[in-house]
Design an enzyme around this catalytic site. Structure first.
Site, PDB file in Angstrom:
ATOM      1  N   SER A  34       0.799  -1.221   0.000  1.00 32.72           N
ATOM      2  CA  SER A  34       0.000   0.000   0.000  1.00 32.72           C
ATOM      3  C   SER A  34       0.836   1.277   0.000  1.00 32.72           C
ATOM      4  CB  SER A  34      -0.951   0.013   1.201  1.00 32.72           C
ATOM      5  OG  SER A  34      -0.233  -0.054   2.416  1.00 32.72           O
ATOM      6  N   ASP A 324      -2.800   8.128   8.153  1.00 32.04           N
ATOM      7  CA  ASP A 324      -3.820   7.302   8.803  1.00 32.04           C
ATOM      8  C   ASP A 324      -3.124   6.366   9.778  1.00 32.04           C
ATOM      9  OD1 ASP A 324      -2.708   5.326   7.213  1.00 32.04           O
ATOM     10  OD2 ASP A 324      -4.409   5.185   5.834  1.00 32.04           O
ATOM     11  N   HIS A 327      -0.120   4.624   7.366  1.00 32.43           N
ATOM     12  CA  HIS A 327       0.707   5.214   6.312  1.00 32.43           C
ATOM     13  C   HIS A 327       1.182   6.630   6.615  1.00 32.43           C
ATOM     14  CE1 HIS A 327      -2.262   2.376   4.535  1.00 32.43           C
ATOM     15  NE2 HIS A 327      -1.163   1.894   3.963  1.00 32.43           N
TER      16      HIS A 327
END
Length: 365
Positions: A34, A324, A327
C-alpha cells in the site's frame, strides 16, 4: 511499518521502434504494497483494502481519491519525480496499453500484499509478490508480441526495478494469532522464512530479465499509530521494531549474496530505518509536531484503520508524520525519499539506455 517502500521502481521503456532497434528512456516498474499502490486495489471488486474514499488524495492532482493510501505522493512517486521519471500507471488501469507500458512502465503494487502468499488474506483480494511477478511475466509477453524477442530481452535486461514489501507479512500475518504462521514460527525462524522466500522471488525475477534492482527495508513499524494504540502504554512496540531490524539485516545480507551469485545482477538494499526512527522520536527536529497519531481519524475512536469522508483532518497535514493508522503523510514520504536517494547515491537519469542509477556509486577519494 509500512515503510517498506516500495515503493517499488524503475525500468527502461521504449519510446519508439526503429529499424536499428529501440530508443529507450528510463521509466518505472514497481512491485510493492500500500505504500506504493496507485490504484490497483480500486479495481479489485472484492478487495477490502482500498483508498477510494475522501480524504485520500486530497493533496494530489485534483484532490480526489486516486488509489494512493496517502494524502499526496508516495515515496515511489517522489523518488521518480526527483529522478525525472514518468509515473507508471496501475497494472489494472483499464486504459493501459502496450505503448503506455513502453513509455511509462507499470505499477503492480497492491495494498495488503506481502512477500508471502498467505499474508493479508482477510483483505480478500490483493496481489502478493508472487502474483505481481506473474503479472510482470505476462507484461513481458505482451511486449514480446509487439517488438519481438531480441528487443524485448534487451528492453527488460536494461530495466531498473524496485521491490518494496514486507511489513504486511508481520503486521497482517505473523503478529496476528488468526494466522498459522504466528504459531508455526518463532521470531528468528519467521524472518528466515520471509527472507528465503524473497530470495526465491528475486531469483525468479532475475530469470525474467531483471538485472538492476533495489529492495527497500522496513522502518520502525512498531511505531505506526495502529501499533501504538494497540499497546498497553501507547508507546512503540519494541518487539515489532526488533523484527523490522532483523528483517533488514537478513535482507541486506541476502541481497549481497544473490547479487554476487547471479550473472550480471546488481541487487541493492535501501534502508531508511534510522531516519524514520529519528523522525518519529524527534519530530520537531524535522519540522513536524505530531508523530504518534494519524492526521485523518475519527477523533477519540481508535483505531479507525482507514480514512473516510466522516473522518476529521488535522489542521496542518505538513506537520503530521502519519496520514492514517498505517501510512505516512506526503511530507514524511518526502523526507524518507530524500534519505533513500542520498543513501543510494541516486541522481537524475540522463535518459540513456546505458544509464544505471541503481549501480553502486564510485568510491570517493
Amino acid at each position: 511499518m509500512k515503510f517498506t517502500f516500495a515503493a517499488t521502481l524503475l525500468a527502461l521503456s521504449v519510446l519508439g521502434i526503429a529499424t536499428g532497434g529501440c530508443q529507450c528512456k528510463v521509466v518505472q516498474f514497481i512491485f510493492g504494497d500500500s505504500l506504493s499502490d496507485v490504484g490497483n486495489n480500486d479495481y479489485l471488486s472484492k478487495g477490502l483494502a482500498k483508498a477510494n474514499l475522501p480524504w485520500y488524495g486530497i493533496d494530489f492532482g485534483n484532490g480526489m481519491p486516486n488509489g494512493r493510501f496517502c494524502n499526496g505522493r508516495t515515496v515511489a512517486d517522489i523518488i521518480g519525480d526527483k529522478m525525472g521519471l514518468p509515473r507508471p500507471p496501475a497494472f489494472l488501469d483499464p486504459s493501459l496499453t502496450e505503448d503506455m507500458i513502453m513509455q511509462n512502465g507499470v505499477n503492480y503494487a497492491s495494498g495488503g500484499g506481502g512477500i508471502l502468499n498467505e499474508t493479508g488474506t482477510y483483505f480478500i483480494q490483493r496481489f502478493s509478490l508472487y502474483k505481481q511477478i506473474e503479472l510482470f511475466q505476462g507484461t513481458k509477453e505482451l511486449i514480446r508480441e509487439k517488438i519481438g524477442d531480441n528487443e524485448t530481452e534487451k528492453f527488460f535486461q536494461q530495466s531498473l526495478y524496485v521491490v518494496a514489501l514486507g511489513s504486511n507479512d508481520f503486521i497482517n500475518n505473523y503478529l496476528m494469532p488468526v494466522y498459522s504462521d504466528s504459531y508455526t514460527y518463532n521470531d528468528d525462524s519467521f524472518v528466515t522464512y520471509l527472507t528465503e522466500t524473497l530470495r526465491a522471488q528475486l531469483t525468479l525475477l532475475h530469470s525474467l530479465g531483471v538485472r538492476q534492482l533495489m529492495a527497500f527495508g522496513l522502518g520502525p513499524m512498531g511505531c505506526i499509530p495502529l501499533q501504538r494504540v494497540l499497546s498497553t502504554s501507547g508507546g512503540c512496540q519494541d518487539r515489532t521494531n526488533k523484527l523490522a531490524l532483523s528483517f533488514n539485516q537478513a535482507t541486506s545480507k541476502m541481497l549481497e549474496d544473490v547479487s554476487s551469485k547471479l550473472p550480471n545482477a546488481s541487487f541493492r538494499f535501501g534502508d531508511a530505518y534510522d531516519v524514520v526512527n529519528d523522525l518519529i522520536s524527534n519530530p520537531v527536529k524535522h519540522g513536524f509536531n505530531n508523530s504518534d497519531s494519524p492526521c485523518c481519524s475519527w477523533g477519540k475512536i481508535r483505531p479507525a484503520l482507514t480514512c473516510i469522508p466522516l473522518s476529521k483532518l488535522c489542521k496542518d497535514r505538513s506537520k503530521y508524520v502519519f496520514w492514517d493508522e498505517y501510512h505516512p503523510t506526503e511530507s514524511a514520504n518526502e523526507l524518507i525519499a530524500n534519505e533513500l536517494i542520498r543513501k543510494m547515491g541516486l541522481s537524475p537519469t540522463n535518459l540513456s539506455p546505458s544509464a544505471a542509477p541503481f549501480a553502486a556509486p564510485s568510491p570517493q577519494g
